[in-house]
Design a protein around this motif. Structure first.
Motif, PDB file in Angstrom:
ATOM      1  N   UNK A  53       1.151  -1.259  -0.281  1.00 50.63           N
ATOM      2  CA  UNK A  53      -0.083  -0.408   0.256  1.00 50.63           C
ATOM      3  C   UNK A  53       0.540   1.286  -0.432  1.00 50.63           C
ATOM      4  N   UNK A  54       1.798   0.978   0.834  1.00 50.28           N
ATOM      5  CA  UNK A  54       2.908   2.407   0.960  1.00 50.28           C
ATOM      6  C   UNK A  54       3.691   2.679  -0.357  1.00 50.28           C
ATOM      7  N   UNK A  55       3.601   1.752  -0.814  1.00 51.19           N
ATOM      8  CA  UNK A  55       4.972   1.747  -2.368  1.00 51.19           C
ATOM      9  C   UNK A  55       3.781   2.158  -3.255  1.00 51.19           C
ATOM     10  N   UNK A  69      10.129  -3.985  -8.834  1.00 52.82           N
ATOM     11  CA  UNK A  69      10.580  -4.235  -8.031  1.00 52.82           C
ATOM     12  C   UNK A  69      10.805  -4.857  -7.609  1.00 52.82           C
ATOM     13  N   UNK A  70       9.443  -5.457  -6.310  1.00 53.76           N
ATOM     14  CA  UNK A  70       9.777  -6.406  -5.520  1.00 53.76           C
ATOM     15  C   UNK A  70      10.419  -7.442  -6.207  1.00 53.76           C
ATOM     16  N   UNK A  95      16.030 -10.714 -13.681  1.00 53.17           N
ATOM     17  CA  UNK A  95      16.453  -9.407 -14.497  1.00 53.17           C
ATOM     18  C   UNK A  95      15.358  -9.584 -15.451  1.00 53.17           C
ATOM     19  N   UNK A  96      14.385 -10.435 -15.718  1.00 54.11           N
ATOM     20  CA  UNK A  96      13.413  -9.454 -16.305  1.00 54.11           C
ATOM     21  C   UNK A  96      12.137  -8.577 -16.099  1.00 54.11           C
ATOM     22  N   UNK A  97      12.243  -8.753 -14.973  1.00 57.84           N
ATOM     23  CA  UNK A  97      11.250  -7.641 -13.856  1.00 57.84           C
ATOM     24  C   UNK A  97      12.432  -6.178 -13.676  1.00 57.84           C
ATOM     25  N   UNK A 144       9.601   1.272   1.006  1.00 59.56           N
ATOM     26  CA  UNK A 144       8.752   0.177   1.579  1.00 59.56           C
ATOM     27  C   UNK A 144       8.834  -0.711   0.616  1.00 59.56           C
ATOM     28  N   UNK A 145       9.160  -0.602  -0.689  1.00 59.58           N
ATOM     29  CA  UNK A 145       8.924  -1.881  -1.613  1.00 59.58           C
ATOM     30  C   UNK A 145      10.538  -2.609  -1.296  1.00 59.58           C
TER      31      UNK A 145
END
Length: 299
Positions: free
Chosen positions: A30-32, A44-45, A194-196, A221-222
């Motif tokens: 939620x914060x992300x 990012x996660x 890598x793909x992310x 946060x993330x």
């Protein structure tokens, strides 16, 4: 290990810590979302989780055979990547506490998939557990301030995510049970990193968002979600299993939604009677579905 009462104090401390980490993950999402798009939060996660686990699995790569790689890729995609995107998009319209409770449907989704795809034998009490879980889920995604039923279709994204988790757990159980938990998780997440990262920098305007006043807070946060909520949580999980057993470890399922709801309420999210009833129904359903059948005196 015969009973939870015999678990060492260290195991209880680790279990509560794990529940707090996973329970807080929904609030961190939620914060992300304050500064990032849902797809950016997911990317990012996944990238942070995959890269931080890389040092832990490098020496384990020799255990991975050629036939494992496609399965590990599917585990990463179905068990982590797709749910990460689904959760992030769902939380644009759902409170983090409700999302945490809906996530508890995962054990029931796993059971349903085991029955339909792998001919798993189900006892009558497990069907009762599934039914209670479905009732609780319906209550959660139709809750409103007025007490009337108001369907929130974003809740279905969480259900699809739990189905992905269920598919993933069944693939691990039936297809790659010869690899350790850390190897499976670490390699599958490393394959998704890598793909992310490429998606984040090529398909989203992340480099232009640095000036956003919430950027670094949301990024922190993330990253916490990816690094602590995945890497640290995985280490804790494996430690708890070694200290006790899988039955004790599975009790974290009942603690996560409670933590998620408490943190959500503290953050100002609404909590309705329908939420409480739905939570109780899902937890009762999971408990009934996982309760071992009692043996008769003659057995």
């Amino acid at each position: 290990m015969q009973a939870n009462e015999s678990a060492p104090v260290k195991a209880w401390v680790f279990l509560i810590s794990l529940a707090c980490i996973w329970g807080a993950s929904f609030l961190l999402m939620k914060k992300g979302l304050l500064a990032f798009r849902p797809d950016q939060v997911a990317a990012i996660r996944m990238a942070s989780a995959g890269f931080v686990l890389l040092p832990f699995i490098l020496h384990r790569l020799r255990q991975v055979r050629r036939h494992h790689w496609p399965l590990l890729f599917s585990v990463g995609a179905i068990g982590s990547l797709i749910p990460a995107f689904l959760f992030a998009f769902a939380q644009t319209e759902l409170p983090s506490g409700v999302t945490g409770v809906l996530n508890t449907f995962t054990p029931l989704a796993t059971l349903i998939i085991g029955v339909t795809l792998y001919q798993q034998v189900v006892r009558p009490q497990q069907w009762l557990g599934i039914l209670l879980g479905l009732v609780g889920t319906i209550l959660l995604i139709t809750a409103s301030a007025t007490g009337e039923f108001s369907f929130n279709s974003y809740g279905l994204l969480i259900i699809v995510a739990t189905i992905c988790y269920g598919l993933n757990l069944n693939v691990i159980k039936h297809k790659i049970h010869d690899l350790g938990a850390l190897t499976i998780t670490g390699v599958s997440l490393a394959l998704m990193a890598p793909p992310s990262l490429i998606y984040l920098f090529v398909a989203t305007p992340v480099t232009t968002q640095v000036q956003d006043i919430q950027f670094f807070w949301s990024l922190s946060a993330i990253l916490t979600l990816g690094i602590v909520g995945t890497a640290a949580a995985l280490i804790l999980l494996n430690t708890i299993v070694k200290l006790t057993d899988t039955t004790f470890t599975s009790s974290v399922t009942y603690l996560i939604p409670i933590i998620a709801l408490i943190l959500g309420v503290i953050d100002g999210e609404p909590f309705f009677l329908q939420h409480a009833i739905g939570l109780c129904a899902i937890l009762m359903g999971v408990w009934i579905a996982n309760k071992r059948a009692r043996k008769s005196p003659t057995q």
